[in-house]
Design an enzyme around this catalytic site. Structure first.
Site, PDB file in Angstrom:
ATOM      1  N   SER A 149      46.977  38.683  38.027  1.00 30.89           N
ATOM      2  CA  SER A 149      46.524  39.572  38.868  1.00 30.89           C
ATOM      3  C   SER A 149      47.493  40.481  39.278  1.00 30.89           C
ATOM      4  O   SER A 149      48.280  41.045  38.253  1.00 30.89           O
ATOM      5  CB  SER A 149      45.861  39.050  40.121  1.00 30.89           C
ATOM      6  OG  SER A 149      45.336  40.064  40.938  1.00 30.89           O
ATOM      7  N   ASP A 301      45.190  46.933  40.125  1.00 33.41           N
ATOM      8  CA  ASP A 301      46.217  46.249  39.748  1.00 33.41           C
ATOM      9  C   ASP A 301      46.173  45.784  38.482  1.00 33.41           C
ATOM     10  O   ASP A 301      44.986  46.222  37.692  1.00 33.41           O
ATOM     11  CB  ASP A 301      45.978  44.929  40.731  1.00 33.41           C
ATOM     12  CG  ASP A 301      44.826  44.080  40.648  1.00 33.41           C
ATOM     13  OD1 ASP A 301      43.746  44.651  39.946  1.00 33.41           O
ATOM     14  OD2 ASP A 301      44.885  42.754  40.918  1.00 33.41           O
ATOM     15  N   ASP A 303      44.817  43.593  36.353  1.00 32.53           N
ATOM     16  CA  ASP A 303      43.348  42.977  35.796  1.00 32.53           C
ATOM     17  C   ASP A 303      42.346  43.612  36.234  1.00 32.53           C
ATOM     18  O   ASP A 303      41.283  43.268  35.997  1.00 32.53           O
ATOM     19  CB  ASP A 303      43.545  41.396  35.894  1.00 32.53           C
ATOM     20  CG  ASP A 303      43.217  40.874  37.233  1.00 32.53           C
ATOM     21  OD1 ASP A 303      43.840  41.866  38.159  1.00 32.53           O
ATOM     22  OD2 ASP A 303      42.423  40.040  37.545  1.00 32.53           O
ATOM     23  N   ASP A 305      41.031  44.136  39.425  1.00 39.76           N
ATOM     24  CA  ASP A 305      39.877  43.579  40.198  1.00 39.76           C
ATOM     25  C   ASP A 305      40.047  44.072  41.754  1.00 39.76           C
ATOM     26  O   ASP A 305      39.533  44.201  42.430  1.00 39.76           O
ATOM     27  CB  ASP A 305      39.731  42.101  39.913  1.00 39.76           C
ATOM     28  CG  ASP A 305      40.961  41.433  40.558  1.00 39.76           C
ATOM     29  OD1 ASP A 305      42.039  42.028  40.671  1.00 39.76           O
ATOM     30  OD2 ASP A 305      40.920  40.195  40.414  1.00 39.76           O
TER      31      ASP A 305
END
Length: 575
Positions: A149, A301, A303, A305
């Site tokens: 993340s 961010d 990834d 999400d």
């Protein structure tokens, strides 16, 4: 330095032929050059937290590497076979831009295939929400994302998803962990069956984009879309694979991408932290916004999400919204759209978390629906969707910049949230308002809620002990008053009890156990203490509120609430 025998036993196991020569050489080098680093790499096993398993990459049981992830994957393979004994098992795998994510994803795919499990592996990096979508689209039994993340560049991670597209929750998580812990490292089958590995990309991309536009579009006029001036940055992450295409196909033509941050790069060279929660991360995007006179800035961010948003205030200055603010703006908009479409029957719900703004409860009450509140992490919101099939999920979020629109994706989804926030901004601008004005209107209707977060980083073995002691002190020696306000209730999620200090009564909390404490003050303030499940941090969440009579009072109310938060922080000795 002295290293405990149990740690040395772990080290010696990793110096056996079960582990490749490079791994053994790295360990040998640590033994002579960095004994402290060796201890940190082996003093514990990496654990599953709120967002899966995350850790620093390197050798050792407390690191992300082919063996720790291999053990996870072998254990998950064994568990899937027990759960679905007569089925042809299928899993989907995605990965982000981080160093080693692609190679670790292939290791994970190899192990699944070696265990006779069909693997759908994305051919290149993709956003985490697309994995959740793909898992359901392909009728898989489980899914994996290789991502850390928003953590620093030296981190990577491993998130496990179940059949419904959500992350694993009890009892699956405990049962999977038991399978993993029962294994030895030489039980891992690394020998791939390439015939069981299928690479996926374009078909899933197109279906994901189509689904996103269907779920997050709300009849915004073509001209309004074209008039919205957007700045977007992927912060070197995966959202570049989806968000520009989604915005373009949805009709947003005025999108300015931060070119310096457009190319995926796991070293994140232009930011200290690739986290849209941190104002510094959006510095370049804000500069571009001023250059092109943008209405809105959006950053995601690595990834994809989490979603960070900046908008112009009443003076035309770009300001960053926090996750609670974006959450209530998007939730209120969705609720109003459902109301106008006559779709609210009273069986719908929105979702939030125990550390997020209480305004979500006010919104639900105003629209005659339920707000289900769970532990930190979107896996709990996804679990609500699965556990209450007779209720319809509208949307929901958490303070850490995550939001989910509908149930096509069962995790926080910056791709859909990006389109949704553009829909709100475009419609507001077309009607002579703005996203910021819409937020102020909510404060006028529901009170001015202001939240603040402090994260204290405590690394290593000593840091973990310090965090544990802070939580023990808060439990065993609770504060009776803070900033002149009595503590009226303490919720302890570790033992699932709530203590009413006014009436001297104790109640049971019907929620899974978690190491979280919440103090409620008599003026409606809320203070939450929670060790992070994915980082070496302890987090303190503050929520205060005041009635806002008119927009003219905004500045004074904001200053009053800021002072209140700082007084609470000072009294708790957190600064």
């Amino acid at each position: 330095m002295h290293i405990e025998q149990n740690i040395l036993d772990q080290v010696n196991e990793w110096l056996t032929p079960t582990f490749d020569q490079n791994t053994q050489d790295e360990i040998t080098a640590l033994m002579t050059s960095d004994p402290k680093g060796l201890e940190d790499a082996f003093y514990k096993n990496l654990e599953f937290g709120t967002g899966g398993m995350r850790g620093v990459m390197g050798v050792g049981t407390n690191r992300i590497n082919k063996y720790t992830l291999g053990k996870n994957t072998q254990g998950l393979s064994n568990y899937l076979k027990k759960c679905f004994p007569n089925e042809d098992l299928k899993v989907a795998i995605a990965y982000d831009c981080r160093k080693n994510s692609d190679t670790l994803a292939k290791v994970v795919a190899d192990i699944f295939s070696a265990n006779g499990i069909k693997v759908y592996l994305f051919s290149e990096l993709r956003p985490t929400p697309e994995l959740s979508f793909a898992l359901k689209y392909l009728n898989c039994h489980a899914g994996i994302v290789l991502t850390a993340s928003h953590n620093p560049p030296e981190y990577n991670g491993y998130k496990v998803y179940w059949q419904d597209g959500g992350q694993i929750v009890p009892p699956q998580d405990g049962e999977i962990i038991a399978e993993i812990e029962a294994l030895k490292y030489n039980d891992i089958n690394f020998t791939a069956n390439e015939n069981l590995i299928e690479y996926i990309d374009t078909e899933i991309d197109e279906a994901f984009i189509k689904s996103t536009i269907e779920n997050a579009s709300f009849n915004t006029p073509k001209e309004a879309k074209e008039n919205l001036n957007i700045v977007f940055t992927s912060l070197h992450g995966t959202s570049i694979k989806s968000i520009p295409a989604v915005l373009s196909k949805a009709g947003y033509t005025n999108v300015n991408i931060v070119k310096e941050q457009e190319i995926p790069d796991g070293t994140f060279p232009t930011v200290k932290s690739p986290n849209p929660e941190e104002p510094e991360a959006l510095t370049m995007a804000l500069a571009l916004a001023d250059k092109v006179n943008a209405d809105i800035v959006i950053g995601t961010d690595p990834d994809s999400d989490r979603l960070g948003v900046a908008v112009r205030d009443t003076n035309g200055k770009m300001i960053l919204l926090n996750g609670n603010q974006t959450m209530v703006i998007m939730t209120a908009f969705l609720l109003e759209q459902w109301k106008r479409a006559d779709k609210i029957t009273g069986t719908e719900f929105i979702g939030s978390t125990i550390v997020s703004t209480p305004m979500m409860l006010d919104l639900a009450e105003a629209y005659g629906i339920e707000c289900k509140v769970g532990l930190t992490g979107f896996k709990w919101i996804a679990k609500f969707i699965k556990d209450f099939p007779d209720q319809k999920f509208i949307g929901g979020g958490e303070e850490s910049f995550g939001f989910m629109v509908g149930d096509a994706v069962r995790d926080k989804d910056a791709v859909a949230a990006c389109l949704l926030v553009c829909e709100i901004a475009a419609q507001a601008k077309a009607s002579g308002s703005s996203l910021y004005n819409e937020l102020i209107n909510l404060y006028l209707d529901f009170s001015f809620y202001k939240e603040h977060l402090i994260s204290l980083t405590k690394k290593g073995k000593e840091g973990l002990a310090e965090i544990n002691q802070m939580m023990i002190d808060l439990r065993e020696n609770p504060m009776e008053s803070i900033n002149g306000q009595r503590v009226v209730c303490i919720e302890d999620y570790q033992n699932t009890t709530a203590r009413d200090l006014i009436n001297n009564e104790t109640f049971h909390l019907d929620i899974p156990k978690s190491n979280v404490l919440i103090y409620y003050l008599e003026d409606g303030s809320k203070i939450c203490a929670r060790p992070s499940g994915t980082e070496p941090k302890i987090k303190f969440y503050f929520s205060v509120n005041a009635i806002l009579e008119s927009k003219d009072d905004l500045e004074a109310a904001n200053a009053y609430l800021d002072t209140k938060i700082q007084n609470i922080i000072s009294e708790m000795k957190l600064n």
